[in-house]
Write a protein that holds these residues in place. Structure first.
Motif, PDB file in Angstrom:
ATOM      1  N   LEU A   1      53.847  63.683  54.388  1.00  0.00           N
ATOM      2  CA  LEU A   1      53.582  63.750  55.822  1.00  0.00           C
ATOM      3  C   LEU A   1      52.127  64.091  56.153  1.00  0.00           C
ATOM      4  CD1 LEU A   1      54.781  63.561  58.660  1.00  0.00           C
ATOM      5  CD2 LEU A   1      55.306  65.990  58.497  1.00  0.00           C
ATOM      6  N   PRO A   2      51.493  65.079  55.516  1.00  0.00           N
ATOM      7  CA  PRO A   2      50.090  65.351  55.866  1.00  0.00           C
ATOM      8  C   PRO A   2      49.173  64.142  55.624  1.00  0.00           C
ATOM      9  CG  PRO A   2      50.992  67.164  54.603  1.00  0.00           C
ATOM     10  CD  PRO A   2      52.013  66.076  54.579  1.00  0.00           C
ATOM     11  N   ASN A   3      49.414  63.423  54.532  1.00  0.00           N
ATOM     12  CA  ASN A   3      48.579  62.240  54.262  1.00  0.00           C
ATOM     13  C   ASN A   3      48.807  61.155  55.303  1.00  0.00           C
ATOM     14  OD1 ASN A   3      47.777  63.655  52.065  1.00  0.00           O
ATOM     15  ND2 ASN A   3      48.704  62.299  50.538  1.00  0.00           N
ATOM     16  N   ARG A   4      50.076  60.977  55.696  1.00  0.00           N
ATOM     17  CA  ARG A   4      50.363  59.977  56.729  1.00  0.00           C
ATOM     18  C   ARG A   4      49.711  60.374  58.056  1.00  0.00           C
ATOM     19  NH1 ARG A   4      56.629  59.469  56.795  1.00  0.00           N
ATOM     20  NH2 ARG A   4      56.494  61.474  55.806  1.00  0.00           N
ATOM     21  N   PHE A   5      49.706  61.656  58.357  1.00  0.00           N
ATOM     22  CA  PHE A   5      49.101  62.138  59.594  1.00  0.00           C
ATOM     23  C   PHE A   5      47.592  61.888  59.601  1.00  0.00           C
ATOM     24  CE2 PHE A   5      47.257  65.621  62.141  1.00  0.00           C
ATOM     25  CZ  PHE A   5      47.820  65.304  63.362  1.00  0.00           C
ATOM     26  N   VAL A   6      46.923  62.200  58.501  1.00  0.00           N
ATOM     27  CA  VAL A   6      45.470  61.997  58.403  1.00  0.00           C
ATOM     28  C   VAL A   6      45.136  60.508  58.506  1.00  0.00           C
ATOM     29  CG1 VAL A   6      43.496  62.163  56.813  1.00  0.00           C
ATOM     30  CG2 VAL A   6      45.043  64.109  57.114  1.00  0.00           C
ATOM     31  N   THR A   7      45.916  59.667  57.859  1.00  0.00           N
ATOM     32  CA  THR A   7      45.687  58.224  57.925  1.00  0.00           C
ATOM     33  C   THR A   7      45.829  57.719  59.351  1.00  0.00           C
ATOM     34  OG1 THR A   7      46.565  58.025  55.697  1.00  0.00           O
ATOM     35  CG2 THR A   7      46.395  56.006  56.974  1.00  0.00           C
ATOM     36  N   ARG A   8      46.843  58.199  60.047  1.00  0.00           N
ATOM     37  CA  ARG A   8      47.058  57.764  61.434  1.00  0.00           C
ATOM     38  C   ARG A   8      45.922  58.228  62.340  1.00  0.00           C
ATOM     39  NH1 ARG A   8      48.430  53.949  64.591  1.00  0.00           N
ATOM     40  NH2 ARG A   8      49.390  54.625  66.507  1.00  0.00           N
ATOM     41  N   VAL A   9      45.433  59.440  62.160  1.00  0.00           N
ATOM     42  CA  VAL A   9      44.311  59.944  62.959  1.00  0.00           C
ATOM     43  C   VAL A   9      43.065  59.097  62.701  1.00  0.00           C
ATOM     44  CG1 VAL A   9      42.732  61.911  63.255  1.00  0.00           C
ATOM     45  CG2 VAL A   9      45.199  62.292  63.178  1.00  0.00           C
ATOM     46  N   ARG A  10      42.830  58.746  61.454  1.00  0.00           N
ATOM     47  CA  ARG A  10      41.671  57.892  61.140  1.00  0.00           C
ATOM     48  C   ARG A  10      41.789  56.532  61.807  1.00  0.00           C
ATOM     49  NH1 ARG A  10      41.204  59.295  54.760  1.00  0.00           N
ATOM     50  NH2 ARG A  10      40.146  61.301  55.022  1.00  0.00           N
ATOM     51  N   GLN A  11      43.000  55.983  61.835  1.00  0.00           N
ATOM     52  CA  GLN A  11      43.196  54.695  62.501  1.00  0.00           C
ATOM     53  C   GLN A  11      42.898  54.803  63.987  1.00  0.00           C
ATOM     54  OE1 GLN A  11      47.215  53.598  61.698  1.00  0.00           O
ATOM     55  NE2 GLN A  11      46.751  52.681  59.702  1.00  0.00           N
ATOM     56  N   LEU A  12      43.300  55.891  64.590  1.00  0.00           N
ATOM     57  CA  LEU A  12      43.065  56.067  66.023  1.00  0.00           C
ATOM     58  C   LEU A  12      41.595  56.326  66.339  1.00  0.00           C
ATOM     59  CD1 LEU A  12      46.185  58.214  66.960  1.00  0.00           C
ATOM     60  CD2 LEU A  12      45.783  55.812  67.491  1.00  0.00           C
TER      61      LEU A  12
END
Length: 167
Positions: free
Chosen positions: A141-152
């Motif tokens: 979950l933390p990695n998915r969260f960081v990836t999503r923030v970078r996309q945004l």
């Protein structure tokens, strides 16, 4: 409904004639409620059997107790007669034969679907053990969260054509 009928029947027998039920409405209603709740809890493991569903004095006794605030002092003592035992026996035989008949009729049909919680537990266990399942390789979950923030945070490119026009 079956719990109501069983609780009504139990408290209509001489057991319901005990002095403690006459002195306290709280004891009567808590006992009635407990008996009524135990029946569905007993059948919760077997939902097919639990879905199988007058003696007038039995239901009348409960309704009087419900509607009359001073019923404990004016208890109608009706003896449990031979015909009542016969009717009660017929009820039990009909109930058991209904369960058996329904089990025989329904044995070829699929069971009720399991509860959503049970399905979730099975799915969670399957994901833990099935290495070939793509969802097993899902990042934490933390990695998915960081990836999503970078996309945004990344600038979106304008819509349109990105290749030069060929003349």
């Amino acid at each position: 409904m079956l719990g109501f009928l069983i609780a009504s029947t139990v408290l209509f027998t001489p057991l319901g004639d005990l002095d403690i039920f006459r002195r306290s409405d709280a004891v009567f209603w808590s006992t009635f409620s407990c008996i009524m709740i135990v029946v569905p809890l007993f059948f919760i493991r077997w939902p097919r059997e639990g879905n199988i569903t007058t003696l007038s004095y039995i239901t009348l006794n409960i309704l009087k107790r419900l509607l009359n605030s001073n019923f404990s002092g004016t208890f109608t003592n009706v003896p449990f007669q031979g015909i009542d035992y016969i009717l009660l026996t017929v009820w039990v035989v009909l109930g058991v034969s209904g369960i058996v008949l329904q089990l025989l009729r329904e044995r070829e049909r699929p069971f009720f679907p399991p509860s959503p919680y049970l399905m979730w537990l099975q799915e969670r266990e399957r994901r833990k053990t099935n290495v070939l399942d793509p969802s097993h390789h899902c990042p934490p979950l933390p990695n998915r969260f960081v990836t999503r923030v970078r996309q945004l945070m990344r600038r979106s490119q304008p819509a349109g054509e990105h290749t030069p026009l060929l003349l």
